[in-house]
Design a protein around this motif. Structure first.
Motif, PDB file in Angstrom:
ATOM      1  N   TYR A  28      14.378 -37.719  93.027  1.00 35.68           N
ATOM      2  CA  TYR A  28      15.388 -37.893  93.730  1.00 35.68           C
ATOM      3  C   TYR A  28      15.055 -38.687  95.097  1.00 35.68           C
ATOM      4  CZ  TYR A  28      20.006 -38.465  95.766  1.00 35.68           C
ATOM      5  OH  TYR A  28      21.102 -38.696  96.502  1.00 35.68           O
ATOM      6  N   THR A  31      13.035 -40.875  96.042  1.00 37.03           N
ATOM      7  CA  THR A  31      13.745 -43.138  96.117  1.00 37.03           C
ATOM      8  C   THR A  31      14.505 -42.885  96.747  1.00 37.03           C
ATOM      9  OG1 THR A  31      15.259 -41.721  94.361  1.00 37.03           O
ATOM     10  CG2 THR A  31      13.044 -42.401  93.462  1.00 37.03           C
ATOM     11  N   LYS A  32      15.214 -41.452  97.577  1.00 38.51           N
ATOM     12  CA  LYS A  32      16.040 -42.325  98.674  1.00 38.51           C
ATOM     13  C   LYS A  32      15.229 -42.880 100.298  1.00 38.51           C
ATOM     14  CE  LYS A  32      20.181 -41.084  96.931  1.00 38.51           C
ATOM     15  NZ  LYS A  32      20.910 -42.060  96.803  1.00 38.51           N
ATOM     16  N   LEU A  33      14.471 -41.736  99.930  1.00 38.41           N
ATOM     17  CA  LEU A  33      13.123 -42.288 101.351  1.00 38.41           C
ATOM     18  C   LEU A  33      12.825 -43.665 101.248  1.00 38.41           C
ATOM     19  CD1 LEU A  33      11.496 -38.905 101.958  1.00 38.41           C
ATOM     20  CD2 LEU A  33      13.595 -40.046 103.058  1.00 38.41           C
ATOM     21  N   GLU A  34      12.619 -44.629 100.311  1.00 41.37           N
ATOM     22  CA  GLU A  34      11.817 -45.805  99.685  1.00 41.37           C
ATOM     23  C   GLU A  34      10.441 -45.442 100.566  1.00 41.37           C
ATOM     24  OE1 GLU A  34      14.543 -48.509 101.976  1.00 41.37           O
ATOM     25  OE2 GLU A  34      16.600 -48.039  99.904  1.00 41.37           O
ATOM     26  N   ILE A  35      10.073 -44.533  99.971  1.00 36.00           N
ATOM     27  CA  ILE A  35       8.503 -45.039  99.577  1.00 36.00           C
ATOM     28  C   ILE A  35       7.481 -45.741  98.849  1.00 36.00           C
ATOM     29  CG2 ILE A  35       6.327 -43.748  99.110  1.00 36.00           C
ATOM     30  CD1 ILE A  35       8.388 -40.580 100.097  1.00 36.00           C
ATOM     31  N   THR A  37       8.857 -49.448  95.916  1.00 34.45           N
ATOM     32  CA  THR A  37       9.565 -50.024  95.814  1.00 34.45           C
ATOM     33  C   THR A  37      10.158 -49.891  94.367  1.00 34.45           C
ATOM     34  OG1 THR A  37       8.031 -51.264  94.821  1.00 34.45           O
ATOM     35  CG2 THR A  37       8.956 -51.756  96.845  1.00 34.45           C
ATOM     36  N   PRO A  38      11.909 -49.926  94.539  1.00 34.86           N
ATOM     37  CA  PRO A  38      12.623 -49.409  92.744  1.00 34.86           C
ATOM     38  C   PRO A  38      12.027 -50.279  91.448  1.00 34.86           C
ATOM     39  CG  PRO A  38      14.115 -50.473  94.606  1.00 34.86           C
ATOM     40  CD  PRO A  38      12.934 -50.771  95.217  1.00 34.86           C
ATOM     41  N   THR A  39      10.828 -51.565  92.119  1.00 30.40           N
ATOM     42  CA  THR A  39      10.180 -51.549  91.069  1.00 30.40           C
ATOM     43  C   THR A  39       9.043 -51.202  90.764  1.00 30.40           C
ATOM     44  OG1 THR A  39      10.858 -54.137  91.262  1.00 30.40           O
ATOM     45  CG2 THR A  39       8.888 -53.398  90.056  1.00 30.40           C
ATOM     46  N   PRO A  42      12.127 -46.716  89.848  1.00 30.24           N
ATOM     47  CA  PRO A  42      13.155 -46.681  90.171  1.00 30.24           C
ATOM     48  C   PRO A  42      13.545 -45.091  90.557  1.00 30.24           C
ATOM     49  CG  PRO A  42      11.915 -46.859  87.339  1.00 30.24           C
ATOM     50  CD  PRO A  42      10.943 -47.012  88.472  1.00 30.24           C
ATOM     51  N   SER A  43      15.052 -45.386  90.266  1.00 28.60           N
ATOM     52  CA  SER A  43      15.510 -43.477  91.402  1.00 28.60           C
ATOM     53  C   SER A  43      16.152 -43.473  90.001  1.00 28.60           C
ATOM     54  CB  SER A  43      16.806 -44.245  91.849  1.00 28.60           C
ATOM     55  OG  SER A  43      17.713 -44.579  91.515  1.00 28.60           O
ATOM     56  N   ARG A  46      19.471 -45.586  88.226  1.00 27.87           N
ATOM     57  CA  ARG A  46      19.268 -46.170  87.872  1.00 27.87           C
ATOM     58  C   ARG A  46      18.664 -46.263  86.727  1.00 27.87           C
ATOM     59  NH1 ARG A  46      14.863 -50.798  90.499  1.00 27.87           N
ATOM     60  NH2 ARG A  46      15.087 -52.724  88.684  1.00 27.87           N
TER      61      ARG A  46
END
Length: 262
Positions: A28, A31-35, A37-39, A42-43, A46
């Motif tokens: 979590y 993914t929140k820190l966007e280290i 990409t969601p691809t 994914p969080s 998601r």
């Protein structure tokens, strides 16, 4: 179970829960820190949304339960046949050297081979339908059960057999009263091992040639960079594997209640 054993069991459960909470919390935060990409990663939200969508609408116009049912049908049919054939053949191979001389070299020849290496031949022979996959899974599951049976028979204390024969027990009584009960703990270990091997092989076979199933869903989602669906498939496979293994261990405890007590 005494209080000491109960406390140890509770501590182990707490450690397991803490481990998974740490994994999900780390996931979590990352993914929140966007280290990534969601691809790529994914969080959790998601992935959960993707699961709800799959449960509601299915994947590729096929309901999720159909994908699960297709995979489990292939898995359990193959395991059932592997158990039916491997148990007697393995026990006979352990009991009679001539049977082992016939069977053992064949098993040892194909056992180290990666299943997908000969899967292409099975596709040529049986097509891309369920039969080729079930034959592949049968071969993958057969070897661990066979080896466990042979090893179990070889590990029996011969004094038990000699004592039974000295008391007048015939060959059938010795087998069902001495040999089979002594072998059951190791046989169950072989069945659990064969399940893991067969499940891994199932997913691989569905990724190579299939139009349904959890493995096919994961590989198809990867072609379209649907990482959330990939994660859903991975979690479904992992959780179902844990539940099935738990069921096997529970069955083992009930059927082989003497394990560890003699």
């Amino acid at each position: 179970m005494n209080n000491n054993e109960s406390n140890k069991k509770n501590n182990h459960i707490l450690l397991t829960v803490f481990t998974w909470l740490t994994i999900f919390l780390t996931w979590y935060i990352v993914t929140k820190l966007e280290i990534f990409t969601p691809t790529l990663l994914p969080s959790p939200e998601r992935v959960w949304s993707a699961f709800l969508s799959l449960a509601r609408d299915g994947y590729n116009n096929i309901p999720l339960w159909v994908h699960l049912g297709t995979s489990f049908k292939r898995l359990f049919v193959s395991l059932a046949f592997a158990i039916i054939f491997a148990l007697p053949i393995g026990l006979l191979s352990g009991y009679f050297k001539k049977v082992e001389a016939i069977i053992d070299s064949i098993v040892e020849f194909y056992r180290p081979l990666p299943p997908l290496a000969y899967y292409t031949i099975l596709i040529l022979w049986f097509g891309i339908g369920d039969l080729s996959k079930e034959v592949l899974l049968f071969l993958a599951a057969f070897a661990p059960i066979y080896i466990a049976c042979v090893s179990a028979v070889r590990g029996i204390n011969q004094d038990y057999i000699l004592s039974a024969r000295s008391l007048g027990a015939n060959q059938m009584n010795v087998f069902f009263k001495i040999v089979l009960p002594a072998c059951l703990p190791e046989i169950f270990t072989g069945i659990r091992t064969s399940f893991g091997v067969a499940y891994t092989t199932l997913v691989s076979s569905e990724m190579v040639a299939a139009t349904s199933g959890i493995g096919w869903m994961v590989i198809d989602a990867s072609n379209y960079l649907k990482s959330d669906v990939i994660f859903v498939g991975i979690f479904i496979m992992g959780i179902s594997g844990v539940l099935i293994d738990y069921g096997l261990r529970s069955l083992e405890r009930k059927l082989i209640f003497w394990k560890g007590k003699v």
